[in-house]
Design a protein around this motif. Structure first.
Motif, PDB file in Angstrom:
ATOM      1  N   ILE A 127       0.836  -1.205   0.000  1.00  0.00           N
ATOM      2  CA  ILE A 127       0.000   0.000   0.000  1.00  0.00           C
ATOM      3  C   ILE A 127       0.869   1.253   0.000  1.00  0.00           C
ATOM      4  O   ILE A 127       0.630   2.200  -0.770  1.00  0.00           O
ATOM      5  CB  ILE A 127      -0.935  -0.012   1.228  1.00  0.00           C
ATOM      6  CG1 ILE A 127      -1.911  -1.183   1.150  1.00  0.00           C
ATOM      7  CG2 ILE A 127      -1.706   1.309   1.336  1.00  0.00           C
ATOM      8  CD1 ILE A 127      -2.692  -1.407   2.429  1.00  0.00           C
ATOM      9  N   GLY A 140      -2.150  -3.637  -2.216  1.00  0.00           N
ATOM     10  CA  GLY A 140      -1.785  -4.264  -0.946  1.00  0.00           C
ATOM     11  C   GLY A 140      -2.363  -5.667  -0.807  1.00  0.00           C
ATOM     12  O   GLY A 140      -1.673  -6.588  -0.348  1.00  0.00           O
ATOM     13  N   VAL A 163      -4.974  -3.898   5.189  1.00  0.00           N
ATOM     14  CA  VAL A 163      -5.701  -2.707   4.732  1.00  0.00           C
ATOM     15  C   VAL A 163      -6.367  -2.002   5.907  1.00  0.00           C
ATOM     16  O   VAL A 163      -6.245  -0.780   6.086  1.00  0.00           O
ATOM     17  CB  VAL A 163      -6.742  -3.105   3.670  1.00  0.00           C
ATOM     18  CG1 VAL A 163      -7.733  -1.967   3.429  1.00  0.00           C
ATOM     19  CG2 VAL A 163      -6.056  -3.487   2.365  1.00  0.00           C
ATOM     20  N   PHE A 215      -3.691   8.798   4.077  1.00  0.00           N
ATOM     21  CA  PHE A 215      -5.009   8.474   3.554  1.00  0.00           C
ATOM     22  C   PHE A 215      -5.872   9.737   3.555  1.00  0.00           C
ATOM     23  O   PHE A 215      -5.588  10.698   4.274  1.00  0.00           O
ATOM     24  CB  PHE A 215      -5.662   7.388   4.407  1.00  0.00           C
ATOM     25  CG  PHE A 215      -5.031   6.037   4.258  1.00  0.00           C
ATOM     26  CD1 PHE A 215      -5.217   5.285   3.109  1.00  0.00           C
ATOM     27  CD2 PHE A 215      -4.241   5.516   5.278  1.00  0.00           C
ATOM     28  CE1 PHE A 215      -4.637   4.035   2.970  1.00  0.00           C
ATOM     29  CE2 PHE A 215      -3.652   4.268   5.156  1.00  0.00           C
ATOM     30  CZ  PHE A 215      -3.848   3.531   3.988  1.00  0.00           C
ATOM     31  N   THR A 258      -3.609  -0.563   8.485  1.00  0.00           N
ATOM     32  CA  THR A 258      -2.924   0.652   8.030  1.00  0.00           C
ATOM     33  C   THR A 258      -3.888   1.838   7.934  1.00  0.00           C
ATOM     34  O   THR A 258      -3.504   2.975   8.213  1.00  0.00           O
ATOM     35  CB  THR A 258      -2.262   0.429   6.659  1.00  0.00           C
ATOM     36  OG1 THR A 258      -3.222  -0.092   5.733  1.00  0.00           O
ATOM     37  CG2 THR A 258      -1.104  -0.545   6.763  1.00  0.00           C
ATOM     38  N   ALA A 259      -5.122   1.579   7.544  1.00  0.00           N
ATOM     39  CA  ALA A 259      -6.100   2.663   7.466  1.00  0.00           C
ATOM     40  C   ALA A 259      -6.401   3.239   8.845  1.00  0.00           C
ATOM     41  O   ALA A 259      -6.596   4.453   9.002  1.00  0.00           O
ATOM     42  CB  ALA A 259      -7.388   2.167   6.807  1.00  0.00           C
ATOM     43  N   LEU A 295      -4.911   0.157  -2.074  1.00  0.00           N
ATOM     44  CA  LEU A 295      -5.411  -0.910  -1.212  1.00  0.00           C
ATOM     45  C   LEU A 295      -5.509  -2.228  -1.979  1.00  0.00           C
ATOM     46  O   LEU A 295      -5.196  -3.298  -1.440  1.00  0.00           O
ATOM     47  CB  LEU A 295      -6.776  -0.532  -0.632  1.00  0.00           C
ATOM     48  CG  LEU A 295      -6.814   0.711   0.271  1.00  0.00           C
ATOM     49  CD1 LEU A 295      -8.210   0.917   0.824  1.00  0.00           C
ATOM     50  CD2 LEU A 295      -5.800   0.603   1.409  1.00  0.00           C
ATOM     51  N   TRP A 355     -11.560   9.722   5.602  1.00  0.00           N
ATOM     52  CA  TRP A 355     -11.595   8.346   6.090  1.00  0.00           C
ATOM     53  C   TRP A 355     -11.541   8.285   7.609  1.00  0.00           C
ATOM     54  O   TRP A 355     -12.030   7.320   8.213  1.00  0.00           O
ATOM     55  CB  TRP A 355     -10.427   7.541   5.513  1.00  0.00           C
ATOM     56  CG  TRP A 355     -10.565   7.247   4.047  1.00  0.00           C
ATOM     57  CD1 TRP A 355     -11.376   7.877   3.150  1.00  0.00           C
ATOM     58  CD2 TRP A 355      -9.859   6.250   3.294  1.00  0.00           C
ATOM     59  NE1 TRP A 355     -11.220   7.350   1.904  1.00  0.00           N
ATOM     60  CE2 TRP A 355     -10.303   6.355   1.952  1.00  0.00           C
ATOM     61  CE3 TRP A 355      -8.900   5.309   3.624  1.00  0.00           C
ATOM     62  CZ2 TRP A 355      -9.811   5.527   0.952  1.00  0.00           C
ATOM     63  CZ3 TRP A 355      -8.411   4.486   2.635  1.00  0.00           C
ATOM     64  CH2 TRP A 355      -8.857   4.586   1.308  1.00  0.00           C
ATOM     65  N   SER A 364     -14.536  -1.290   8.639  1.00  0.00           N
ATOM     66  CA  SER A 364     -13.752  -2.508   8.875  1.00  0.00           C
ATOM     67  C   SER A 364     -14.646  -3.661   9.324  1.00  0.00           C
ATOM     68  O   SER A 364     -14.410  -4.816   8.946  1.00  0.00           O
ATOM     69  CB  SER A 364     -12.663  -2.244   9.913  1.00  0.00           C
ATOM     70  OG  SER A 364     -13.197  -2.092  11.206  1.00  0.00           O
TER      71      SER A 364
END
Length: 295
Positions: free
Chosen positions: A50, A67, A205, A122, A208-209, A64, A126, A144
């Motif tokens: 990513i 990734g 994903v 990001f 890291t987000a 993403l 988000w 998520s």
């Protein structure tokens, strides 16, 4: 009540990450009897995928996807180069191999990219929030949870409704019989590793987000918790892995939220103590695999 609802969302979000990682571990273990401690590096590789994709100017959504692809690639490469030749070896040899692969990849990440956390930028939206009544929820934890349950539902469909999924379930029961039936065992095992890599990529994903960075040890601690969850649910049990992941994640979040400040440093010890207590009551795990006693 509002605080409890917010913490339940956080618990489901973290537990979902542990559940996906634990499920990836359980899929591989159920077929080749390998506890892959290099699974965390598959997650880390996805995180760096990513980071590198966004460094080259790809939009966040495309990064993403890169990734996810990087994690699947790493899992399949790991199976082909390190574990295929060791198939059928004893448990100790497999453990040593997985530890060796894990350490090699950590060194490569630390010296090839960065030994320190690398920030990932990001979109600010988000990390926003939304309101339901008087309660505030984070966008990323909510997304998520949706992604986690969608991934678990999709994997359930693959395992129960597709030919390769049924072959994987048959391999988990008796891989030698699968070979006698003329089914290519190497292909089944490779797909199992690919699915475990996909689950690790989804975890990367979300991780890291939520944190906005990636580092060489990004996957180590989540996979350690996922391994605990796998043991708690029952080694080789896919449903047990999911249940164990949500229990460990829930305990971790709720203890952090409601423990007194003086007890906060002992949170992980209390989580592990709770797991040990549950295992004393259910030594084979909460949902032991049907073939748990298979030699």
């Amino acid at each position: 009540m509002e605080v409890l609802l917010q913490q339940m969302i956080n618990a489901l979000s973290l537990g979902g990450i542990y559940a996906m990682l634990a499920l990836g571990l359980a899929i591989v273990f159920s077929i080749v009897r390998l506890i892959n401690f290099a699974h965390g590096e598959i997650m880390t590789f996805g995180g760096y995928g990513i980071f590198l994709a966004m460094s080259f100017g790809l939009p966040p959504i495309a990064a993403l996807v890169v990734g996810l692809g990087a994690s699947v690639f790493m899992a399949m490469a790991m199976e082909r180069t390190a574990f295929r030749a060791m198939r059928g070896a004893d448990v100790v040899a497999l453990l040593i191999t997985s530890f060796a692969v894990s350490e090699i990849l950590k060194v490569l990440f630390q010296n090839g990219i960065s030994a320190r956390p690398v920030p990932i930028s990001f979109p600010a939206s988000w990390s926003g929030t939304y309101h339901i009544g008087q309660t505030t929820f984070g966008i990323i934890p909510t997304v998520s949870i949706i992604v986690t349950f969608s991934a678990l539902a999709g994997l359930t469909f693959v395992l129960r409704r597709t030919t390769i999924g049924m072959a994987m379930r048959a391999a988990a029961e008796d891989i030698e019989m699968l070979k006698l039936l003329g089914i290519k065992a190497n292909r089944v095992v490779a797909v199992a590793f690919a699915l475990s890599g996909l689950l690790a990529g989804i975890a990367a994903v979300i991780w890291t987000a939520q944190r906005g960075s990636v580092d060489p040890l990004m996957g180590f601690f989540p996979v350690l918790k996922a391994f605990i969850a796998t043991v708690l649910g029952g080694l080789g049990s896919l449903g047990g892995a999911v249940l164990g992941g949500f229990i460990v994640g829930g305990l971790e979040v709720l203890l952090q939220a409601f423990l007194a400040d003086s007890l906060a440093p002992y949170r992980d010890a209390m989580v592990l103590a709770s797991v040990i207590l549950l295992l004393l009551l259910r030594p084979d795990g909460l949902l032991p695999a049907a073939n748990a006693n298979r030699s």
